[in-house]
Scaffold this motif. Structure first.
Motif, PDB file in Angstrom:
ATOM      1  N   ARG A 439       2.944   3.808  -4.156  1.00  0.00           N
ATOM      2  CA  ARG A 439       3.988   2.814  -4.417  1.00  0.00           C
ATOM      3  C   ARG A 439       3.471   1.405  -4.173  1.00  0.00           C
ATOM      4  O   ARG A 439       3.805   0.479  -4.910  1.00  0.00           O
ATOM      5  CB  ARG A 439       5.206   3.092  -3.557  1.00  0.00           C
ATOM      6  CG  ARG A 439       5.879   4.410  -3.943  1.00  0.00           C
ATOM      7  CD  ARG A 439       7.069   4.732  -3.056  1.00  0.00           C
ATOM      8  NE  ARG A 439       8.105   3.718  -3.154  1.00  0.00           N
ATOM      9  CZ  ARG A 439       8.851   3.530  -4.241  1.00  0.00           C
ATOM     10  NH1 ARG A 439       8.673   4.273  -5.303  1.00  0.00           N
ATOM     11  NH2 ARG A 439       9.784   2.600  -4.254  1.00  0.00           N
ATOM     12  N   LEU A 440       2.581   1.273  -3.156  1.00  0.00           N
ATOM     13  CA  LEU A 440       1.986  -0.034  -2.867  1.00  0.00           C
ATOM     14  C   LEU A 440       1.198  -0.513  -4.087  1.00  0.00           C
ATOM     15  O   LEU A 440       1.348  -1.657  -4.536  1.00  0.00           O
ATOM     16  CB  LEU A 440       1.071   0.079  -1.643  1.00  0.00           C
ATOM     17  CG  LEU A 440       0.369  -1.211  -1.175  1.00  0.00           C
ATOM     18  CD1 LEU A 440       1.409  -2.256  -0.719  1.00  0.00           C
ATOM     19  CD2 LEU A 440      -0.611  -0.924  -0.052  1.00  0.00           C
ATOM     20  N   SER A 441       0.379   0.416  -4.627  1.00  0.00           N
ATOM     21  CA  SER A 441      -0.460   0.024  -5.773  1.00  0.00           C
ATOM     22  C   SER A 441       0.403  -0.282  -7.005  1.00  0.00           C
ATOM     23  O   SER A 441       0.008  -1.062  -7.872  1.00  0.00           O
ATOM     24  CB  SER A 441      -1.483   1.114  -6.112  1.00  0.00           C
ATOM     25  OG  SER A 441      -0.834   2.221  -6.697  1.00  0.00           O
ATOM     26  N   ASP A 442       1.585   0.296  -7.052  1.00  0.00           N
ATOM     27  CA  ASP A 442       2.506   0.020  -8.162  1.00  0.00           C
ATOM     28  C   ASP A 442       3.276  -1.299  -7.962  1.00  0.00           C
ATOM     29  O   ASP A 442       4.102  -1.667  -8.803  1.00  0.00           O
ATOM     30  CB  ASP A 442       3.532   1.160  -8.302  1.00  0.00           C
ATOM     31  CG  ASP A 442       2.962   2.337  -9.079  1.00  0.00           C
ATOM     32  OD1 ASP A 442       1.827   2.204  -9.596  1.00  0.00           O
ATOM     33  OD2 ASP A 442       3.631   3.399  -9.151  1.00  0.00           O
ATOM     34  N   GLY A 443       2.989  -1.963  -6.824  1.00  0.00           N
ATOM     35  CA  GLY A 443       3.624  -3.246  -6.566  1.00  0.00           C
ATOM     36  C   GLY A 443       5.076  -3.138  -6.164  1.00  0.00           C
ATOM     37  O   GLY A 443       5.867  -4.036  -6.384  1.00  0.00           O
ATOM     38  N   LYS A 444       5.431  -2.007  -5.549  1.00  0.00           N
ATOM     39  CA  LYS A 444       6.820  -1.825  -5.151  1.00  0.00           C
ATOM     40  C   LYS A 444       7.160  -2.642  -3.906  1.00  0.00           C
ATOM     41  O   LYS A 444       8.318  -2.946  -3.659  1.00  0.00           O
ATOM     42  CB  LYS A 444       7.110  -0.341  -4.849  1.00  0.00           C
ATOM     43  CG  LYS A 444       6.892   0.577  -6.017  1.00  0.00           C
ATOM     44  CD  LYS A 444       8.057   0.593  -6.974  1.00  0.00           C
ATOM     45  CE  LYS A 444       7.754   1.585  -8.095  1.00  0.00           C
ATOM     46  NZ  LYS A 444       8.668   1.385  -9.236  1.00  0.00           N
ATOM     47  N   TYR A 445       6.151  -2.891  -3.055  1.00  0.00           N
ATOM     48  CA  TYR A 445       6.461  -3.568  -1.792  1.00  0.00           C
ATOM     49  C   TYR A 445       6.135  -5.049  -1.840  1.00  0.00           C
ATOM     50  O   TYR A 445       6.721  -5.848  -1.150  1.00  0.00           O
ATOM     51  CB  TYR A 445       5.704  -2.916  -0.628  1.00  0.00           C
ATOM     52  CG  TYR A 445       5.997  -1.432  -0.520  1.00  0.00           C
ATOM     53  CD1 TYR A 445       7.326  -0.987  -0.489  1.00  0.00           C
ATOM     54  CD2 TYR A 445       4.982  -0.494  -0.441  1.00  0.00           C
ATOM     55  CE1 TYR A 445       7.603   0.367  -0.409  1.00  0.00           C
ATOM     56  CE2 TYR A 445       5.251   0.855  -0.346  1.00  0.00           C
ATOM     57  CZ  TYR A 445       6.570   1.287  -0.326  1.00  0.00           C
ATOM     58  OH  TYR A 445       6.851   2.610  -0.238  1.00  0.00           O
ATOM     59  N   CYS A 446       5.051  -5.423  -2.586  1.00  0.00           N
ATOM     60  CA  CYS A 446       4.685  -6.827  -2.667  1.00  0.00           C
ATOM     61  C   CYS A 446       3.937  -7.053  -3.963  1.00  0.00           C
ATOM     62  O   CYS A 446       3.547  -6.085  -4.614  1.00  0.00           O
ATOM     63  CB  CYS A 446       3.822  -7.249  -1.482  1.00  0.00           C
ATOM     64  SG  CYS A 446       2.313  -6.265  -1.381  1.00  0.00           S
ATOM     65  N   LEU A 447       3.704  -8.270  -4.258  1.00  0.00           N
ATOM     66  CA  LEU A 447       2.989  -8.581  -5.477  1.00  0.00           C
ATOM     67  C   LEU A 447       1.528  -8.200  -5.294  1.00  0.00           C
ATOM     68  O   LEU A 447       0.909  -8.546  -4.309  1.00  0.00           O
ATOM     69  CB  LEU A 447       3.118 -10.084  -5.786  1.00  0.00           C
ATOM     70  CG  LEU A 447       2.720 -10.496  -7.193  1.00  0.00           C
ATOM     71  CD1 LEU A 447       3.643  -9.891  -8.247  1.00  0.00           C
ATOM     72  CD2 LEU A 447       2.712 -12.020  -7.310  1.00  0.00           C
ATOM     73  N   MET A 448       0.974  -7.414  -6.226  1.00  0.00           N
ATOM     74  CA  MET A 448      -0.411  -6.932  -6.074  1.00  0.00           C
ATOM     75  C   MET A 448      -1.281  -7.572  -7.144  1.00  0.00           C
ATOM     76  O   MET A 448      -0.962  -7.500  -8.331  1.00  0.00           O
ATOM     77  CB  MET A 448      -0.462  -5.405  -6.262  1.00  0.00           C
ATOM     78  CG  MET A 448       0.277  -4.638  -5.198  1.00  0.00           C
ATOM     79  SD  MET A 448      -0.585  -4.656  -3.633  1.00  0.00           S
ATOM     80  CE  MET A 448      -1.784  -3.377  -3.893  1.00  0.00           C
ATOM     81  N   THR A 449      -2.387  -8.177  -6.695  1.00  0.00           N
ATOM     82  CA  THR A 449      -3.362  -8.653  -7.673  1.00  0.00           C
ATOM     83  C   THR A 449      -4.164  -7.428  -8.124  1.00  0.00           C
ATOM     84  O   THR A 449      -4.118  -6.362  -7.490  1.00  0.00           O
ATOM     85  CB  THR A 449      -4.323  -9.698  -7.076  1.00  0.00           C
ATOM     86  OG1 THR A 449      -5.105  -9.045  -6.073  1.00  0.00           O
ATOM     87  CG2 THR A 449      -3.571 -10.865  -6.493  1.00  0.00           C
ATOM     88  N   GLU A 450      -4.940  -7.590  -9.198  1.00  0.00           N
ATOM     89  CA  GLU A 450      -5.749  -6.471  -9.705  1.00  0.00           C
ATOM     90  C   GLU A 450      -6.755  -6.024  -8.644  1.00  0.00           C
ATOM     91  O   GLU A 450      -7.003  -4.834  -8.438  1.00  0.00           O
ATOM     92  CB  GLU A 450      -6.476  -6.910 -10.994  1.00  0.00           C
ATOM     93  CG  GLU A 450      -7.075  -5.752 -11.793  1.00  0.00           C
ATOM     94  CD  GLU A 450      -6.103  -4.606 -12.052  1.00  0.00           C
ATOM     95  OE1 GLU A 450      -4.889  -4.829 -12.223  1.00  0.00           O
ATOM     96  OE2 GLU A 450      -6.585  -3.432 -12.044  1.00  0.00           O
ATOM     97  N   THR A 451      -7.337  -7.011  -7.872  1.00  0.00           N
ATOM     98  CA  THR A 451      -8.305  -6.701  -6.813  1.00  0.00           C
ATOM     99  C   THR A 451      -7.646  -5.835  -5.743  1.00  0.00           C
ATOM    100  O   THR A 451      -8.202  -4.816  -5.297  1.00  0.00           O
ATOM    101  CB  THR A 451      -8.824  -7.999  -6.164  1.00  0.00           C
ATOM    102  OG1 THR A 451      -9.025  -8.957  -7.191  1.00  0.00           O
ATOM    103  CG2 THR A 451     -10.102  -7.755  -5.395  1.00  0.00           C
TER     104      THR A 451
END
Lengths: 645, 121
Positions: A439-451
């Motif tokens: 879910r973290l990698s899906d950006g459910k908790y915060c905005l995720m950069t590609e890195t």
């Protein structure tokens, strides 16, 4: 009973009726004498004849013999006289029924005569008269009959044979022993009833009898009327003709020794058996007397004490006893102890005696057994207990080892249990971690950069690897504990290998490796657990891919070895191969040859141990050989048509 | 809107399940930490689907599946377990579960399976 050596007429006057004495002699003898001429007219009649027949010579002289004594007609006597006239021989007959009916003597049961007819020659070949001598032998005959009864009912078998070896007389006992009627025996040859095994001995005995020797104690088997073997002990003597030395017959006495023979045979058998036992048994056996002088030793004794029967019999056992037998108290004490026990008839034991020879060292048990009624005979039994002691030590060690194995098994079970629990406990948090990272990698908790996302995904990969390690740990543990049975079903190894190759084909393509199958299309289906065997093939193939350099070949072979009833599967690569020192160890858990390489390929050293566990659960074998040239050949076998344990 | 009962004794897993369910627009009808709680909750709330762990305190998941299927033979149950016992999946299916996923799993697997069960009749 005829002889041709009769006296001639012209010799007779000197011998029989000499000029002076003859008349007196002829009158005085107790023998009847009379003479007839060739017309049977009586020419001479002595006084015995007068007394005997109560016919005076005045009455009888000049009378025809057969007309005067008309009772003689029909008795055969006229014929006998006629033959003497014709042939000119002497005629004798013994124990004949009376020729004349005596008036003066009264014998119950008949009167018997010995009668001789002598031809009287006028000139050669012309018989002019016959001199008859008549002897009353009735008294003797009675005695003879009585003695014949003695023979007839004697407790031994008595028989007479003629010179040819035919029975002419056998008594009752003989009849009894032979189980044949008298008439069946008389006239038979002795050889007709002899057991074939006794023929030689009997023939020799006959030869000796014919030489005039006596035969004593002849052991002879005969076959009785029922075909049973009867053992006889025979004493025999030759019988000579009364007035010549020729052997005309044999008389024999036979005793039935069948019962004795049987006992003797049994005793012999027992003796032989005892000897065989003594030879065969591993124990040393010695017979000694009360002085411990040896009277008998067996082979085992000779072997153990490096001697021979010849060198030991007559010697004293003490000279052969090992030094340890006497102990520390000194030889005399121990020997006295032994002798004292023997004297009172008590068994004496001495165990654990060390015996050293040039051939080695033994532990011996001694047993002195005084024999009952054995005239101071004592049996000494010496047992080699070296092996027994060794075995005892081994047994104790084995028990100790078994206890240790039990303990190790317990530890192993605890470990299995621990890994089983640990794997569950590890998986549960991993589940949560996986889901949150996902879910973290899906950006459910915060905005995720590609890195950020890439990093989280690589963490997730590591988590997956961790889960796999946990799986494999559990799998090995399970296989070792055999918690699960393999599920057997008829399976085509070709299908199994194909599935495995398909899954790994992308890995191989990445390294430009070629995988080639060498499996006959018609390979028979074999009982195995398809999922698990696929796991084995996958593990072997994965290793081949991982450890072989790029641009190489990998072959997978499978065939049925009908001789060994095996399915044989080979995974052959062109990699570095497996050094000999690692060939066995690589199948143990967490064993890797090259840790740096392992890190590269991401294994934890469980693949082969899992494969081994699966193959062994199928009752098969797995091992590695060197390929040609270089490379490794991993081989596993699955027995055909056999149940797994 | 599918109503889902979560039977799971690890709270942080329950939390992640709740998040995923809400993301999908479904509703959590209840959370049970033991087999007995699961049966009670099923009776009370009649959820459309049950996510069932196996190793639970008290009555275990397998027994709970059987009990729930007794109450409602049409009950839809997805088993999620970290237990690596061979044949457990088949055992659960035989007891009446619709599917079995082994822990750990990723979100995609989880969601796909749930969807398939919900849509199935």
């Amino acid at each position: 009973m005829a002889e041709k050596d009769a006296p001639k007429m012209d010799e007779l006057p000197e011998q029989f009726i000499g000029p002076e004495l003859s008349g007196a002699i002829l009158e005085s003898v107790d023998i009847g004498i009379f003479v007839v001429d060739d017309d049977y007219n009586i020419l001479f009649w002595n006084s015995f004849m007068e007394r005997y027949t109560e016919v005076s010579r005045t009455e009888v002289l000049g009378m025809n013999l057969f007309e005067f004594f008309s009772h003689l007609k029909g008795t055969g006597w006229p014929e006998n006289y006629a033959r003497v006239f014709e042939e000119g021989f002497t005629f004798r007959v013994y124990n004949s029924p009376a020729m004349f009916i005596p008036k003066v003597l009264d014998h119950k049961g008949g009167v018997f005569h010995n009668i001789r007819l002598y031809p009287l020659f006028a000139k050669k070949d012309e018989v002019r008269g016959i001199l008859t001598l008549l002897e009353d032998v009735t008294d003797r005959k009675v005695v003879d009959d009585r003695s014949q009864d003695l023979f007839e009912y004697a407790s031994d078998a008595i028989f007479i044979m003629n010179g040819d070896g035919r029975f002419t007389y056998v008594n009752q006992r003989t009849v009894m022993e032979m189980g044949l009627g008298k008439e069946q025996i008389v006239g038979k040859f002795f050889s007709d009833i002899v057991d074939p095994s006794s023929l030689d001995g009997v023939a020799t005995a006959f030869d000796r009898l014919l030489q005039g020797e006596e035969v004593k104690g002849l052991q002879c088997g005969i076959l009785d009327g029922r075909g049973q073997k009867v053992h006889l002990e025979i004493n025999a003597t030759p019988i000579r003709a009364p007035d010549s030395k020729d052997i005309t017959a044999f008389q024999g006495i036979a005793r039935n020794v069948t019962a004795r023979k049987k006992i003797e045979d049994e005793v012999k058998e027992i003796k032989e058996l005892a000897e065989r036992i003594l030879t065969a048994i591993p124990s040393s056996v010695v017979v000694v007397d009360r002085h411990l002088t040896m009277h008998s030793v067996n082979e085992a004794f000779c072997r153990l004490f490096l001697t021979t029967e010849k060198d030991s019999i007559g010697k004293n056992l003490v000279d052969f006893l090992p030094a340890d037998f006497f102990g520390e108290e000194g030889s005399e004490d121990k020997v006295t102890e032994v002798l004292e026990n023997i004297r009172v008839g008590r068994t004496y034991l001495r165990n654990d005696v060390t015996h050293r020879t040039t051939k080695g060292e033994w532990r011996l048990d001694f047993e002195f057994v005084p024999l009952p009624g054995g005239e101071n005979r004592t049996l000494v039994i010496i047992d080699d207990v070296t092996e027994r002691e060794k075995l005892e030590v081994q047994r104790r060690e084995r028990i100790k080892l078994e206890a240790e194995v039990e303990k190790l098994k317990e530890v192993d079970e605890m470990k299995t249990e621990f890994i089983s629990v640990a794997s569950h406990e590890l998986r549960t948090p991993l589940t949560g971690i996986m889901l949150y990272l996902d879910r973290l990698s899906d950006g459910k908790y915060c905005l995720m950069t590609e890195t950020h996302r890439t990093k989280v995904v690589s963490v997730m990969e590591q988590i997956k690897l961790l889960a796999k390690i946990v799986d494999e740990m559990l799998e090995t543990t399970r296989l070792e504990a055999k918690l699960e049975d393999v599920v057997l079903e008829p399976t085509s190894i070709k299908d199994v290998v194909s599935r495995s190759v398909m899954k790994l084909s992308s890995h191989a393509e990445n390294k430009a490796q070629r995988i080639e199958l060498r499996i006959p299309d018609d390979i028979p289906k074999i009982e195995m657990d398809p999922d698990r065997i696929e796991r084995v093939v996958t593990n072997l193939l994965k290793n081949a891919i991982n450890y072989s350099p790029a641009n190489t070949n990998i072959w997978i072979e499978a065939k049925v070895d009908h001789e060994r009833d095996n399915l044989v599967v080979k995974v052959i690569d062109e990699g570095p191969g497996v050094p000999d020192i690692h060939k066995e160890k690589i199948f143990s858990r967490f064993y890797v040859i090259d840790k740096s390489l392992t890190r590269q390929v991401g294994g934890v050293g469980l693949g082969l141990s899992i494969a081994k566990g699966i193959v062994e659960n199928h009752n098969g074998k797995i091992w590695v050989e060197d390929g040609k040239p270089g490379g490794a050949v991993f081989i596993f076998t699955i027995p055909i048509g056999r149940k797994t344990p | 809107m599918a109503r889902i009962l979560i039977v799971e004794d690890a709270p942080f897993i329950v939390e992640s399940f709740k998040e995923i369910i809400n993301d999908q627009g479904w509703q959590v009808s209840g959370v049970a930490k033991t087999g007995f709680e699961a049966i009670d909750s099923y009776r009370k709330n009649k959820p459309d689907i049950v996510i069932m762990d196996i190793l639970l305190p008290g009555l275990d998941g397998l027994a709970a599946i059987k009990k729930i299927r007794e109450i409602d033979p049409k009950a839809k149950i997805l088993v999620v377990s970290a237990l690596a016992k061979k044949g457990l999946d088949k055992e659960c299916i035989n007891a009446g579960a619709k599917a079995f996923i082994k822990k750990p799993f990723d979100t995609k697997t989880f969601v796909t399976t749930l969807k398939a069960i919900i849509e199935a009749e």
